[in-house]
Design a protein around this motif. Structure first.
Motif, PDB file in Angstrom:
ATOM      1  N   PHE A 163      -8.855  -3.795  12.101  1.00  0.00           N
ATOM      2  CA  PHE A 163      -7.444  -3.418  12.102  1.00  0.00           C
ATOM      3  C   PHE A 163      -6.800  -3.762  10.762  1.00  0.00           C
ATOM      4  N   ALA A 164      -7.115  -4.936  10.217  1.00  0.00           N
ATOM      5  CA  ALA A 164      -6.554  -5.343   8.930  1.00  0.00           C
ATOM      6  C   ALA A 164      -7.042  -4.435   7.809  1.00  0.00           C
ATOM      7  N   ALA A 165      -8.317  -4.085   7.819  1.00  0.00           N
ATOM      8  CA  ALA A 165      -8.867  -3.253   6.753  1.00  0.00           C
ATOM      9  C   ALA A 165      -8.200  -1.881   6.717  1.00  0.00           C
ATOM     10  N   ILE A 166      -8.059  -1.268   7.863  1.00  0.00           N
ATOM     11  CA  ILE A 166      -7.461   0.066   7.907  1.00  0.00           C
ATOM     12  C   ILE A 166      -5.967   0.001   7.597  1.00  0.00           C
ATOM     13  N   ALA A 167      -5.287  -1.036   8.069  1.00  0.00           N
ATOM     14  CA  ALA A 167      -3.864  -1.187   7.760  1.00  0.00           C
ATOM     15  C   ALA A 167      -3.651  -1.375   6.262  1.00  0.00           C
ATOM     16  N   ALA A 168      -4.540  -2.097   5.593  1.00  0.00           N
ATOM     17  CA  ALA A 168      -4.421  -2.275   4.144  1.00  0.00           C
ATOM     18  C   ALA A 168      -4.550  -0.944   3.412  1.00  0.00           C
ATOM     19  N   LEU A 169      -5.505  -0.132   3.828  1.00  0.00           N
ATOM     20  CA  LEU A 169      -5.689   1.178   3.194  1.00  0.00           C
ATOM     21  C   LEU A 169      -4.489   2.092   3.439  1.00  0.00           C
ATOM     22  N   ARG A 170      -3.970   2.061   4.647  1.00  0.00           N
ATOM     23  CA  ARG A 170      -2.812   2.898   4.947  1.00  0.00           C
ATOM     24  C   ARG A 170      -1.579   2.446   4.151  1.00  0.00           C
ATOM     25  N   ALA A 171      -1.443   1.147   3.941  1.00  0.00           N
ATOM     26  CA  ALA A 171      -0.312   0.658   3.155  1.00  0.00           C
ATOM     27  C   ALA A 171      -0.404   1.117   1.702  1.00  0.00           C
ATOM     28  N   LEU A 172      -1.620   1.138   1.151  1.00  0.00           N
ATOM     29  CA  LEU A 172      -1.792   1.658  -0.202  1.00  0.00           C
ATOM     30  C   LEU A 172      -1.461   3.140  -0.268  1.00  0.00           C
ATOM     31  N   ARG A 173      -1.963   3.895   0.684  1.00  0.00           N
ATOM     32  CA  ARG A 173      -1.695   5.332   0.704  1.00  0.00           C
ATOM     33  C   ARG A 173      -0.200   5.610   0.871  1.00  0.00           C
ATOM     34  N   ASP A 174       0.496   4.754   1.590  1.00  0.00           N
ATOM     35  CA  ASP A 174       1.929   4.949   1.809  1.00  0.00           C
ATOM     36  C   ASP A 174       2.700   4.948   0.490  1.00  0.00           C
ATOM     37  N   GLN A 175       2.205   4.205  -0.507  1.00  0.00           N
ATOM     38  CA  GLN A 175       2.854   4.166  -1.818  1.00  0.00           C
ATOM     39  C   GLN A 175       2.170   5.069  -2.834  1.00  0.00           C
ATOM     40  N   GLY A 176       1.183   5.848  -2.387  1.00  0.00           N
ATOM     41  CA  GLY A 176       0.462   6.711  -3.311  1.00  0.00           C
ATOM     42  C   GLY A 176      -0.423   5.940  -4.269  1.00  0.00           C
ATOM     43  N   LEU A 177      -0.845   4.741  -3.879  1.00  0.00           N
ATOM     44  CA  LEU A 177      -1.680   3.904  -4.739  1.00  0.00           C
ATOM     45  C   LEU A 177      -3.149   4.193  -4.501  1.00  0.00           C
ATOM     46  N   VAL A 178      -3.919   4.126  -5.552  1.00  0.00           N
ATOM     47  CA  VAL A 178      -5.336   4.473  -5.451  1.00  0.00           C
ATOM     48  C   VAL A 178      -6.147   3.254  -5.024  1.00  0.00           C
ATOM     49  N   HIS A 179      -7.326   3.519  -4.527  1.00  0.00           N
ATOM     50  CA  HIS A 179      -8.295   2.492  -4.156  1.00  0.00           C
ATOM     51  C   HIS A 179      -9.676   3.109  -4.289  1.00  0.00           C
ATOM     52  N   PRO A 180     -10.715   2.304  -4.387  1.00  0.00           N
ATOM     53  CA  PRO A 180     -12.064   2.870  -4.432  1.00  0.00           C
ATOM     54  C   PRO A 180     -12.474   3.410  -3.071  1.00  0.00           C
ATOM     55  N   ALA A 230       2.948  -2.121  10.922  1.00  0.00           N
ATOM     56  CA  ALA A 230       1.657  -1.710  11.478  1.00  0.00           C
ATOM     57  C   ALA A 230       1.121  -2.761  12.454  1.00  0.00           C
ATOM     58  N   TRP A 231       1.256  -4.023  12.100  1.00  0.00           N
ATOM     59  CA  TRP A 231       0.781  -5.074  12.990  1.00  0.00           C
ATOM     60  C   TRP A 231       1.581  -5.082  14.297  1.00  0.00           C
ATOM     61  N   GLN A 232       2.870  -4.938  14.189  1.00  0.00           N
ATOM     62  CA  GLN A 232       3.704  -4.998  15.379  1.00  0.00           C
ATOM     63  C   GLN A 232       3.513  -3.779  16.281  1.00  0.00           C
ATOM     64  N   ASP A 233       3.492  -2.601  15.692  1.00  0.00           N
ATOM     65  CA  ASP A 233       3.515  -1.365  16.483  1.00  0.00           C
ATOM     66  C   ASP A 233       2.130  -0.859  16.861  1.00  0.00           C
ATOM     67  N   ASP A 234       1.156  -1.014  15.951  1.00  0.00           N
ATOM     68  CA  ASP A 234      -0.146  -0.374  16.150  1.00  0.00           C
ATOM     69  C   ASP A 234      -1.277  -1.356  16.447  1.00  0.00           C
ATOM     70  N   ILE A 235      -1.270  -2.483  15.747  1.00  0.00           N
ATOM     71  CA  ILE A 235      -2.422  -3.386  15.836  1.00  0.00           C
ATOM     72  C   ILE A 235      -2.342  -4.309  17.045  1.00  0.00           C
ATOM     73  N   LEU A 236      -1.200  -4.950  17.249  1.00  0.00           N
ATOM     74  CA  LEU A 236      -1.113  -5.919  18.346  1.00  0.00           C
ATOM     75  C   LEU A 236      -1.472  -5.335  19.708  1.00  0.00           C
ATOM     76  N   PRO A 237      -0.970  -4.158  20.069  1.00  0.00           N
ATOM     77  CA  PRO A 237      -1.367  -3.610  21.377  1.00  0.00           C
ATOM     78  C   PRO A 237      -2.877  -3.397  21.493  1.00  0.00           C
ATOM     79  N   ALA A 238      -3.484  -2.875  20.439  1.00  0.00           N
ATOM     80  CA  ALA A 238      -4.930  -2.638  20.480  1.00  0.00           C
ATOM     81  C   ALA A 238      -5.705  -3.949  20.484  1.00  0.00           C
ATOM     82  N   LEU A 239      -5.228  -4.917  19.714  1.00  0.00           N
ATOM     83  CA  LEU A 239      -5.927  -6.193  19.639  1.00  0.00           C
ATOM     84  C   LEU A 239      -5.871  -6.936  20.972  1.00  0.00           C
TER      85      LEU A 239
END
Length: 473
Positions: free
Chosen positions: A136-153, A13-22
């Motif tokens: 960018f970090a906050a959204i990437a963290a949430l997407r990484a959890l969702r990628d494994q089907g892990l829950v979050h508040p 995510a950092w390489q492909d999505d975040i760095l260009p936007a940042l």
């Protein structure tokens, strides 16, 4: 949780999505209102808001119920508010900001404030580390959890645009959002520092501040220094004399009026942080030639930075540049003062005391004035709940391979005191990427990319563990 797989997802995510936007964000000169009073007309703030809004909406498009809003109150900078649904239980609140400090001179050749430059694992440019990476970090963290089907508040992300001006617009937005914020269990601020890039650092306190302008006038116009010196008092000397009322000119120690009793636990933590960092505590600063720090004892330096009042002169008017200097006694000197305050000292009372101290009995009956430009409240973290202490250590070990560490911060984040008062039962995690030589606010600011990726992974762990009363393991 498959943590190695989570880290791989975040690295991609950092390489492909975040760095260009940042990089696009760094190129936008969206200076805070204190430095760009015409921010609304100049449009740079709007460009940064638009970039982050569109990126967030694209990244969250597949998360059912997630919303991305831009809130606008009349006469105030905009605020980006993101609401991502999660498991039942109290929400978590994540904070960052998108406004920036001025460019400042002194950037190394090939680098500039508004020109993103990648050198190895360092991304140079204004605002990447302070604090553009947060959303960018906050959204990437949430997407990484969702990628494994892990829950979050339920996660609420607040990105403001006046932090570098003392968060002057944030209270109005917090009041507006109050019914929607609920009672967060966890509040995460990604705008702090780290003692090194080898472990997860959690900030336990931040200093307050009084900033203002000391003005001294002795003449209506400049006069020949040969004629006047010895008859007309120097406005600079008077200013220097007035400052000696506040701090010892030899040691830099500030008078007792601006001191507090340092809690024993914070003294102990400062010693542990100093031992963990060793000479890194000092080497992170670009000392010139043989210049040495103000103290030899590292533990005392850590306390100076976190719990003791310190004065900095951040600007001066009334004196020409050396190259332009003539034999003229200047009529006026003005100094921009930044007095950092202990975390628990009331900044309003401190500002009143400082003004009275500097203006009393002006030498030679000169015209002396001190104008308070801004004040900010310090912050002292509440006791850490067992579940969070356990989660922080696990997050540091997983993401960095080492135990986490605690440290007092020297700067300020006004948001924390505000929310600490509003949500006294909330737990706080204050961390960030501003490590050795990262130089926020100065030239050659950089974002250390490995640390940004690891903090993103650590944040994912923390958000997973913050879910209601579930077993954090």
């Amino acid at each position: 949780m498959d943590f190695p797989a989570l880290c791989q997802h975040i690295d991609r995510a950092w390489q492909d999505d975040i760095l260009p936007a940042l990089r696009d964000y760094i190129a936008i000169p969206c200076q805070s209102p204190a430095f760009d009073p015409d921010w609304a007309d100049n449009g740079h703030m709007e460009s940064a808001v638009e970039l982050m809004t569109q990126w967030a909406r694209q990244q969250l498009a597949e998360m059912a119920g997630a919303t991305v809003e831009v809130l606008r109150l009349p006469g105030r900078t905009p605020l980006l508010f993101i609401d991502v649904p999660g498991e039942a239980g109290p929400p978590s609140l994540i904070y960052g900001h998108l406004d920036k400090q001025p460019p400042m001179p002194g950037w190394a050749p090939g680098r500039a404030a508004w020109t993103p430059v990648l050198e190895g694992e360092r991304l140079y440019g204004r605002g990447g580390a302070d604090d553009g990476y947060a959303i960018f970090a906050a959204i990437a963290a949430l997407r990484a959890l969702r990628d494994q089907g892990l829950v979050h508040p339920r996660c609420l992300i607040v990105i403001e645009a006046s932090e570098e001006s003392g968060s002057v617009d944030l209270p109005a937005y917090i009041e507006l959002l109050a019914p929607r914020l609920g009672e967060p269990r966890l509040i995460v601020a990604l705008d702090a520092g780290c003692g090194n890039y080898d472990q997860l650092w959690t900030t336990t306190s931040l200093r307050g501040q009084v900033a203002g302008t000391l003005s001294v006038r002795v003449l209506d116009e400049g006069v020949h220094s040969g004629d006047a010196s010895g008859i007309v008092p120097s406005s600079f000397r008077i200013a220097r004399h007035l400052l000696s009322r506040l701090e010892d000119p030899i040691s830099g120690e500030v008078i007792a009026d601006f001191k507090v009793e340092i809690p024993a636990a914070r003294r102990e933590q400062a010693g542990l942080a100093a031992n963990a960092l060793g000479d890194e505590l000092v080497r992170g600063f670009p000392f010139h030639a043989d210049t040495r720090p103000v103290e030899e004892a590292l533990g005392e330096l850590a306390l100076n930075r976190a719990w003791r009042a310190q004065l900095a002169i951040t600007g001066i008017d009334g004196l020409p540049a050396v190259a332009d200097a003539a034999a003229v006694m200047q009529p006026h000197t003005a100094l921009k003062l930044s007095l950092r305050l202990p975390p628990t000292l009331d900044p309003k009372i401190a500002s009143q005391r400082l003004k009275a101290l500097l203006e009393a009995d002006p030498p030679y009956r000169s015209q002396v004035g001190f104008t308070v430009d801004s004040i900010s409240q310090g912050w002292h973290a509440p006791a850490v709940a067992p579940w969070l202490a356990d989660s922080l250590q696990r997050a540091s070990r997983d993401a960095f391979g080492r135990d986490g560490a605690l440290i007092g911060g020297g700067g300020g984040i006004p948001f924390l005191a505000m929310l600490g008062e509003r949500f006294p039962r909330a737990q706080f995690v204050v961390t960030g990427v501003l490590g050795p030589q990262s130089n926020a606010h100065g030239p050659n600011e950089f974002l250390h990319l490995p640390t940004a990726r690891r903090i993103t992974a650590a944040l994912a762990r923390l958000l997973h563990d913050a879910r209601g009363d579930a077993d954090p393991r």
